[in-house]
Write an enzyme that holds these catalytic residues in place. Structure first.
Site, PDB file in Angstrom:
ATOM      1  N   LYS A 269      -8.928  64.764 107.967  1.00 10.54           N
ATOM      2  CA  LYS A 269      -9.247  63.927 106.582  1.00 10.54           C
ATOM      3  C   LYS A 269     -10.154  65.540 106.636  1.00 10.54           C
ATOM      4  O   LYS A 269     -10.816  66.583 107.615  1.00 10.54           O
ATOM      5  CB  LYS A 269      -9.870  63.610 106.923  1.00 10.54           C
ATOM      6  CG  LYS A 269     -10.197  63.042 105.717  1.00 10.54           C
ATOM      7  CD  LYS A 269      -9.189  61.947 104.975  1.00 10.54           C
ATOM      8  CE  LYS A 269      -9.753  61.274 103.382  1.00 10.54           C
ATOM      9  NZ  LYS A 269      -8.559  60.606 103.105  1.00 10.54           N
TER      10      LYS A 269
HETATM   11  N1  GLU Z   1      -6.916  60.753 100.226  1.00 17.22           N
HETATM   12  C1  GLU Z   1      -5.559  59.825 100.295  1.00 17.22           C
HETATM   13  C2  GLU Z   1      -5.759  58.974 101.461  1.00 17.22           C
HETATM   14  O1  GLU Z   1      -6.310  58.598 101.643  1.00 17.22           O
HETATM   15  C3  GLU Z   1      -4.256  61.040 100.542  1.00 17.22           C
HETATM   16  C4  GLU Z   1      -3.529  61.517 101.121  1.00 17.22           C
HETATM   17  C5  GLU Z   1      -2.370  62.662 101.283  1.00 17.22           C
HETATM   18  O2  GLU Z   1      -2.324  62.340 100.194  1.00 17.22           O
HETATM   19  O3  GLU Z   1      -2.174  63.375 102.287  1.00 17.22           O
HETATM   20  O4  GLU Z   1      -4.545  58.187 101.740  1.00 17.22           O
END
Ligand code: GLU
Length: 428
Positions: free
Chosen positions: A118
């Site tokens: 993240k």
């Molecule tokens: N931000 C989204 C999540 O928390 C998508 C992450 C992604 O597609 O890599 O799942």
């Protein structure tokens, strides 16, 4: 190395509600359940890699402002790190660490060949122009570029970022490498290699889980009621697809206001209103209500689809929904989770409920790597099949072992990641 495994707050104490505390506690519970050693626990708890960077931003006024950005790669044992980038005024490193850990479990749970990551910048995007956000994004990308790449770490949108942000990241990365590399991000615009069905994927996944949970609880979708907290990228789509499945959307909120209509809110009309005015406030087809009414609504299905830590020990006793489907990451604190489990509320945990987003991100990456694009129907069919089978797998594991859906999902995911660690062995 010593590691503290006693994360449980003493009975009766107030919890902090911090996402990292919840993530650590959930892992500690899974470790105990699976009977893993303190060494394995330490490996699974600590991020593999973290990068914190300064981002000097030239404002439109000519002034220079210094922001801070983070990218945390929690785990890369099953494949490249994967996860969104968040722009929000509440971002801090510990929050990003929690969200990165949840990505690891989410990717393992729906069995895509990724680890978890993240990223984020603490910023209130409303105070910045588009050109400022573009400069900020490009500088952040170039700072974290050494750890990015289609085979290393693949960002995607999260709160405060969107397909335009992904286009800037892809462009900055590609220009520096000297050729176009679409698979370095997912959630891109379709015209530069995005996948059909990615924009609605998280919401559709939430609804596949909600319908599977209703089937589990023998609740008919048609005529049932739902409440959706957060009418953004995930919540608005979830409300629309729940309504398509025959549920009455009785409550909806965003950060500015909350609405109620006992006969059900016309989601399409509300969506038009939000596109025009920027919020749900002032919508004619429903009555304004206090924010709390949305979480505490007497409905069949509650979808928290905004930020972490909204269902807490303070309001868990007032949650009346029979099923909670976590569209957001980490909306329920540990104590609240226990309180909901004690009163028999079925909670479909975030790492399962909102996994549709990263699942279609995986489809987008596969398509980008092969330069061959699928139809929207193909994407949606694969999404429905994978979400429903993941739900059933978690539900069967939970029933077999008399666990909550969250404990089952976390244990299944942690087991998969630990297995990858063990099979690969420890270097040197
Ligand atoms: N931000 C989204 C999540 O928390 C998508 C992450 C992604 O597609 O890599 O799942």
């Amino acid at each position: 190395m010593t590691i503290n495994t006693a994360f449980s707050p003493p009975v009766g104490s107030r919890e902090s509600g911090a996402p990292l505390e919840a993530a650590h506690q959930q892992l500690a519970e899974a470790i105990e359940l699976l009977g893993y050693s303190a060494g394995q626990h330490a490996m699974l708890r600590a991020p593999r890699r973290e990068m914190t960077v300064s981002i000097p931003l030239r404002r439109d006024t000519g002034d220079i402002e210094l922001l801070t950005g983070h990218r945390v790669q929690h785990n890369i044992s099953r494949g490249p790190a994967k996860g969104g980038i968040r722009y929000h005024r509440g971002v801090d490193l510990d929050e990003i660490r929690a969200l990165a850990m949840w990505m690891t479990w989410k990717c393992a749970l729906i069995d895509v060949p990724y680890g978890g990551a993240k990223g984020g910048i603490r910023i209130d995007t409303a105070l910045y122009s588009q050109p400022e956000l573009e400069r900020l994004t490009r500088r952040f990308t170039s700072e974290i570029m050494p750890i990015l790449g289609p085979e290393k770490d693949i960002p995607a949108p999260d709160i405060g970022t969107d397909e335009q942000t992904m286009a800037w990241i892809m462009d900055t990365y590609s220009v520096n490498k000297g050729h176009t590399i679409p698979a370095v991000v997912t959630g891109k615009p379709i015209s530069i290699g995005g996948s059909l069905g990615r924009a609605s994927a998280t919401s559709r996944g939430v609804v596949h889980c909600a319908l599977a949970a209703m089937e589990d609880q023998k609740i008919r979708a048609s005529g049932s009621s739902a409440s959706v907290q957060g009418f953004g990228k995930v919540g608005a789509g979830a409300a629309e697809f729940l309504s398509d499945a025959g549920l009455k959307i009785q409550y909806v909120s965003d950060q500015h206001g909350a609405l109620h209509a006992s006969g059900g809110i016309d989601v399409q009309l509300l969506d038009d209103h939000v596109k025009l005015t920027g919020s749900v406030v002032g919508f004619r087809g429903a009555e304004p209500v206090p924010h709390d009414a949305v979480l505490e609504a007497d409905v069949d299905v509650l979808v928290p689809a905004a930020l972490e830590g909204v269902i807490t020990a303070d309001n868990a006793a007032d949650i009346k929904a029979r099923i909670v489907v976590e569209g957001a990451n980490g909306p329920t604190t540990v104590l609240a989770d226990q309180m909901l489990a004690d009163k028999g509320t079925l909670v479909v945990p975030d790492i399962l409920a909102n996994a549709g987003g990263v699942l279609v991100s995986y489809f987008e990456w596969v398509q980008g790597n092969q330069a061959y694009w699928w139809t929207e129907d193909e994407v949606e069919e694969k999404l429905a099949a994978r979400m429903t089978s993941a739900y059933r797998e978690v539900s069967a594991y939970a029933k077999d072992r008399r666990l909550s859906m969250r404990s089952a999902a976390t244990a299944l995911a942690v087991h998969r990641v630990a297995e990858a660690h063990t099979l690969r062995g420890l270097y040197p």
